[in-house]
Design a protein around this motif. Structure first.
Motif, PDB file in Angstrom:
ATOM      1  N   SER A  85      -3.597   1.395  -4.633  1.00 21.79           N
ATOM      2  CA  SER A  85      -3.917   1.435  -3.211  1.00 21.79           C
ATOM      3  C   SER A  85      -5.116   0.551  -2.894  1.00 21.79           C
ATOM      4  O   SER A  85      -5.116  -0.208  -1.912  1.00 21.79           O
ATOM      5  CB  SER A  85      -4.207   2.871  -2.774  1.00 21.79           C
TER       6      SER A  85
ATOM      7  N   ILE B 289      -5.212  -2.702  -0.394  1.00 23.93           N
ATOM      8  CA  ILE B 289      -6.147  -2.684   0.735  1.00 23.93           C
ATOM      9  C   ILE B 289      -7.069  -3.896   0.680  1.00 23.93           C
ATOM     10  O   ILE B 289      -7.290  -4.583   1.686  1.00 23.93           O
ATOM     11  CB  ILE B 289      -6.970  -1.377   0.732  1.00 23.93           C
ATOM     12  N   ASN B 290      -7.585  -4.190  -0.503  1.00 25.00           N
ATOM     13  CA  ASN B 290      -8.492  -5.331  -0.637  1.00 25.00           C
ATOM     14  C   ASN B 290      -7.769  -6.666  -0.472  1.00 25.00           C
ATOM     15  O   ASN B 290      -8.353  -7.632   0.019  1.00 25.00           O
ATOM     16  CB  ASN B 290      -9.189  -5.269  -1.995  1.00 25.00           C
TER      17      ASN B 290
ATOM     18  N   LEU C  90       0.835  -1.202   0.000  1.00 23.40           N
ATOM     19  CA  LEU C  90       0.000   0.000   0.000  1.00 23.40           C
ATOM     20  C   LEU C  90       0.873   1.256   0.000  1.00 23.40           C
ATOM     21  O   LEU C  90       0.617   2.204  -0.753  1.00 23.40           O
ATOM     22  CB  LEU C  90      -0.916  -0.016   1.223  1.00 23.40           C
TER      23      LEU C  90
END
Length: 545
Positions: free
Chosen positions: A422, A426-427, A80
């Protein structure tokens, strides 16, 4: 310069640039995801032993699992951060130099993990994985950008899809190197985790000899001579006139939009999020990057070992069967690379998710029937694992990374990759944390949420993503406008390279209204004998009066 419209644009320099960029780029992402699986039990034992040496008491199983989860999560957190810094790096340093400097995170991580056992510190493993994650986050964003800007239009998809090919190759290579006969032993696991330094060293030695992105040199740096030299090298010594004119027109557009007459300034993430003109493109990029991680492909890798065991495969042989999953995705990505310029992006993307949804349903049925003791279901589950991975590799794995490079202009592209990247990381972190709870809560039906994601992705991308194969940015933008039913007056916008003066006293406010698009290679004039030299003289400024 020569007009080489019939030329494929492929050259040995372009091929070698792709190979040496990717071997230290997206190859590292796949490789570092893969190599952490083999030494899991060895590292967990190391965690417990070092904790016991410090405090005189050991950790229970839950505590060891928690520490291990934090080590695994450090990679996603680093990714990230890497995705967020990739945009500014690519603008300030250039695409090629960003990838070269990015190897410093890798080398530092390798040194830390090699000394972790000597210093008896499991925390150093988490730090090393965090640094490796930063490296992966930067390369996953900058490399597709570099490929998309360096390849000719007719090969843009195939070249950009090489990122997915090398990702799958990295997964496969990591599985092979992690075998117990090689580096997957209790004594050699630090060397396994540090082996990612070798591909980084290969890139560091070779990539400086290859050209920077021509579009970056021209549009961001304003260096036309360097752009011409780079483009000539990438096209086998010949600079295509039509491609150079296309970049010059985009340079004029960016200068006009910057209102300064100098090189174009890259957009920030916030500016891109607030730009209403590219909202449809941004929604597609954000949704596609999220769906790629929420579709469950990474989860099925974790589920694979237990499925293979229940299918009757001996425990000592499971590591060899797991290599088949990496080989399947690698094979599928190569096939997708060969098909993308024939079938197009939208068909591969929507079709891949549709196939994944079908196999998720079959997989759920097989797991449910297996729990009831129906014979043959473990083997059907095994087939579903390979089919799911193949479907993912055929479309979503490769096409998703291409989209920001094709649907955003030079100024917006770095910020678009920052946002999409990003969301991807994040996922990935969310799925990694949530999947064990899904398995515990839903049992045999744990893949139904992934099925819902695949169905949604197939329908929405099929409906709202225009086909980008072989199209210019202006054509793609017009398709987005049409699909999103944006009603605009013809006078309110510019098409790339097409500037229309409809009266003798143009309103200067027109520069601030509309979308400021240009259609490549066209100049619209009112006289009946337009001078073709207008393309080369004065650029945008000569036509706006």
């Amino acid at each position: 310069m020569e007009d080489t419209g019939k030329c494929s644009g492929c050259s040995r320099t372009l091929i070698l640039t792709v190979c040496f960029t990717a071997i230290g780029g997206t190859f590292q992402y796949g490789y570092n995801i893969s190599i952490i699986n083999s030494p899991t039990s060895h590292i967990q034992r190391f965690i417990n032993d070092t904790y016991t040496e410090r405090w005189g008491t050991g950790l229970d199983t839950l505590q060891v699992t928690l520490v291990w989860t934090l080590i695994v999560a450090a990679f996603s957190l680093g990714g990230l951060i890497g995705a967020l810094v990739a945009g500014p790096m690519s603008v300030r340093l250039g695409r090629k130099h960003s990838l070269l400097i990015n190897n410093s995170f890798l080398f530092l991580g390798a040194i830390i993990v090699l000394t972790s056992r000597v210093l008896r510190s499991f925390e150093m493993i988490a730090v090393a994985r965090f640094l490796v994650g930063i490296n992966a986050g930067v390369s996953m964003n900058v490399q597709p950008m570099y490929f998309g800007e360096s390849s000719p239009k007719n090969l843009r998809g195939a070249v950009a899809l090489s990122s997915a090919v090398f990702t799958a190759f990295g997964i496969f290579a990591g599985q092979v190197v992690g075998l117990t006969e090689l580096l997957g032993t209790e004594y050699l696991w630090p060397y396994l985790l540090a082996s990612n330094a070798l591909p980084g060293m290969i890139q560091l030695v070779t990539l400086p000899w290859f050209p920077e992105s021509p579009r970056y040199l021209l549009i961001n740096r304003g260096d036309r001579e360097a752009c011409t030299m780079a483009l000539g090298r990438l096209r086998g010594g010949v600079v295509p006139i039509w491609e150079m004119e296309e970049m010059l027109e985009e340079e004029r557009q960016q200068k006009a939009l910057s209102r300064t007459g100098s090189t174009a300034a890259a957009k920030t993430m916030w500016a891109l999020l607030m730009d209403h003109d590219v909202r449809p493109q941004l929604r597609i990029a954000m949704f596609a990057s999220s769906a790629m991680m929420l579709c469950g492909n990474d989860s099925i890798y974790f589920y694979a070992s237990s499925i293979f065991k229940e299918a009757g495969i001996p425990s000592e042989k499971i590591q060899y069967v797991c290599i088949g999953t990496g080989a399947s995705e690698f094979t599928a990505s190569i096939i997708s690379n060969l098909l993308i310029e024939r079938l197009g992006r939208r068909r591969l993307l929507a079709g891949g998710y549709a196939l994944m949804a079908c196999w998720a349903v079959v997989f759920t049925i097989a797991l449910s029937l297996k729990s009831q003791g129906v014979p043959g279901m473990p083997y059907l589950s095994l087939v579903c694992v390979f089919a799911y991975i193949l479907s993912f590799g055929m479309g979503p794995a490769g096409v998703t990374g291409i989209l920001p490079a094709e649907i955003f202009d030079q100024a917006a592209r770095p910020a678009a990759y920052m946002i999409a990247g990003s969301l991807m990381w994040i996922n990935l972190l969310v799925v990694g944390i949530a999947f064990p709870f899904l398995v515990k809560g839903l049992g045999d039906f744990c893949f139904l949420p992934f099925c819902a994601v695949c169905i949604t992705a197939s329908l929405l991308l099929g409906a709202y993503l225009p086909e980008t194969k072989g199209k210019t940015l202006a054509q793609i933008t017009a398709e987005f406008d049409r699909k999103n039913r944006r009603n605009k007056q013809p006078d309110d916008h510019y098409e790339l390279g097409k500037v229309c003066a409809l009266d003798t006293n143009p309103d200067p406010k027109h520069e601030d209204e509309g979308d400021d698009h240009y259609e490549l290679g066209k100049v619209c004039a009112l006289d009946t004998n337009p001078d073709p030299k207008h393309e080369d003289e004065g650029g945008l400024e000569n036509h706006q009066g």
